[in-house]
Write an enzyme that holds these catalytic residues in place. Structure first.
Site: not given
Length: 464
Positions: A88, A383, A405
């Site tokens: 991520c 994250h 995202n």
């Protein structure tokens, strides 16, 4: 009479201690059972939980946010998907850069190759581990740093500092030039194999480095042989990184733009990104366990041996929000990280502390503050995503925020997650902003000598 009373007062706790010894006795067990007598409601809850998840039953019927309108948004095109990997941090860093390139070049949906950067990230992290083992070879295996190294020889997680170092050193290529492979999208097996080899080699290097008959040059040569094996494993799993390539951009309608040009990864980066990654950005943190307006760095938590320990300024949340708003208002996206698993409604993609009513479900409360959650390992950044929008009311109050995202276009709100401002306060940790949005007095804090924190600090154990 007073003497007798005092004797009884002191005798009671001693008797209880002798009775329990810190363990659960039969008498204590009976008292525990009777503390909360089973009610009809408890039986109903037990029946419901036999076939449903806790979150399903704790989902709030009212109060949770559902509005997805935003007054200010920094645009981009296309949602990425890291799939079953911990990359991520890399997707987010590249998404920040690609948004600017798309805007400046008038492109359609465009991506940089995550696999290309990830290849060199893993190679550099393996070298960081091996060289650190050599550096610490004289210390016992029980030394906390040595122990941490062997516990964490390699990770697919990381931070924006890794993006800065890897891209600056190795450049960038378009996704078409080095596309994703199965093992790029599913990193766990490759990571476990490399980690096992690194631990094996770590023991070998410790012996070589402490053997007075072995010259340092021989130790370095053996490390290079090990890295040759790492390179081979990575190339088999991810492909061989290109050293040169031909490429032609396409505009928003999909038509080719200009001529096909020849590039190296460095020349492609220089021409189409070009800005100074190392000096253009500032990492901000909201960590209420430590003094604000101080600068900190994390020891050994970097991506390259010759790279940078990531360094940040710790600030109150309201100061961070002001810089985030200024950036979004200027259509500039930011690297953002948080504890994404807390109060996330996976069906709606909304992060709201009112999403779940665990208190009513279990008849208890959860009063810990953000600082207390950090201190007890209950919360940390897990994250990274790209902060891209904010909704502000007529009085200038922040209502909610949105992040792009990297879990694919069908997850959440068209690939985005939406968070209430209250959730932002409690579970946001890091934000990377361009220096032009940072007040001069805040930038001055970078002149401080950073307080060095260990890699095993509670706030950094849940690596992005």
């Amino acid at each position: 009479m007073k003497k007798t009373l005092l004797s009884l007062l002191f005798a009671a706790p001693l008797a209880l201690a002798a009775q329990t010894n810190g363990a659960i006795s039969e008498q204590m067990l009976q008292q525990i059972k009777q503390a909360h007598p089973v009610t009809t409601q408890d039986r109903a809850m037990r029946n419901a939980l036999a076939a449903n998840s806790i979150d399903a039953l704790a989902t709030a019927a009212e109060g949770a946010m559902t509005d997805t309108y935003f007054s200010h948004e920094a645009p981009s095109k296309g949602i990425t998907d890291q799939q079953q990997s911990g990359r991520c941090w890399l997707f987010t860093g590249l998404n920040v850069m690609r948004a600017k390139v798309i805007k400046e070049q008038g492109l359609g949906s465009f991506q940089f190759s995550q696999s290309y950067c990830f290849f060199y990230d893993q190679l550099e992290k393996c070298n960081l581990f091996l060289q650190s083992i050599i550096d610490k070879a004289a210390l016992p295996m029980s030394d906390q740093t040595v122990e941490w190294l062997f516990k964490n020889p390699l990770s697919d997680g990381g931070t924006f500092t890794g993006v800065q170092d890897i891209v600056t050193k190795y450049g960038l290529v378009p996704a078409e030039v080095m596309p994703e492979s199965y093992n790029a999208n599913n990193t766990s097996k490759m990571a476990s194999i490399l980690s096992l080899k690194l631990r094996q080699w770590g023991l070998e290097l410790r012996k070589l480095a402490t053997d007075k008959k072995v010259k340092p040059a021989a130790v370095e040569a053996r490390k290079q042989e090990m890295l040759g094996e790492v390179y081979h494993i990575l190339s088999v799993c991810l492909g061989v990184p290109p050293t040169e390539f031909d490429f032609q951009f396409k505009d928003a309608s999909g038509k080719p733009m200009g001529e096909v040009k020849h590039y190296t990864p460095k020349s492609f980066y220089d021409e189409y990104v070009g800005w100074d990654l190392q000096n253009n950005y500032v990492m901000l943190m909201n960590d209420p366990t430590r003094p604000y307006h101080k600068t900190y760095a994390i020891d050994l938590d970097r991506h390259m041996y010759d790279g940078h320990n990531w360094t940040y300024i710790n600030l109150p949340i309201e100061e961070i929000k002001a810089m985030a708003f200024a950036s979004i208002a200027d259509s500039t996206r930011m690297y953002f990280s948080c504890d994404v698993g807390k109060f996330l409604n996976r069906k709606t993609g909304i992060l709201d502390i009112k999403n779940y009513d665990y208190e009513s479900l279990f008849g208890t409360d959860f009063p810990m503050t953000k600082a207390e959650r950090i201190q007890t390992f209950a919360s940390a950044s897990s994250h990274a995503m790209t902060l891209c929008a904010v909704d502000v009311d007529a009085q200038g109050n922040y209502k909610k925020w949105m992040v792009e995202n990297s879990w694919g276009p069908t997850y959440g709100v068209n690939g985005n997650l939406v968070m209430t401002d209250e959730w932002f306060d409690e579970y946001m940790f890091r934000l990377v902003v361009e220096k032009r949005f940072v007040p001069a007095e805040t930038l001055k804090l970078l002149e401080q000598k950073p307080t060095l924190l260990p890699a095993w600090d509670p706030l950094f154990l849940m690596e992005e």
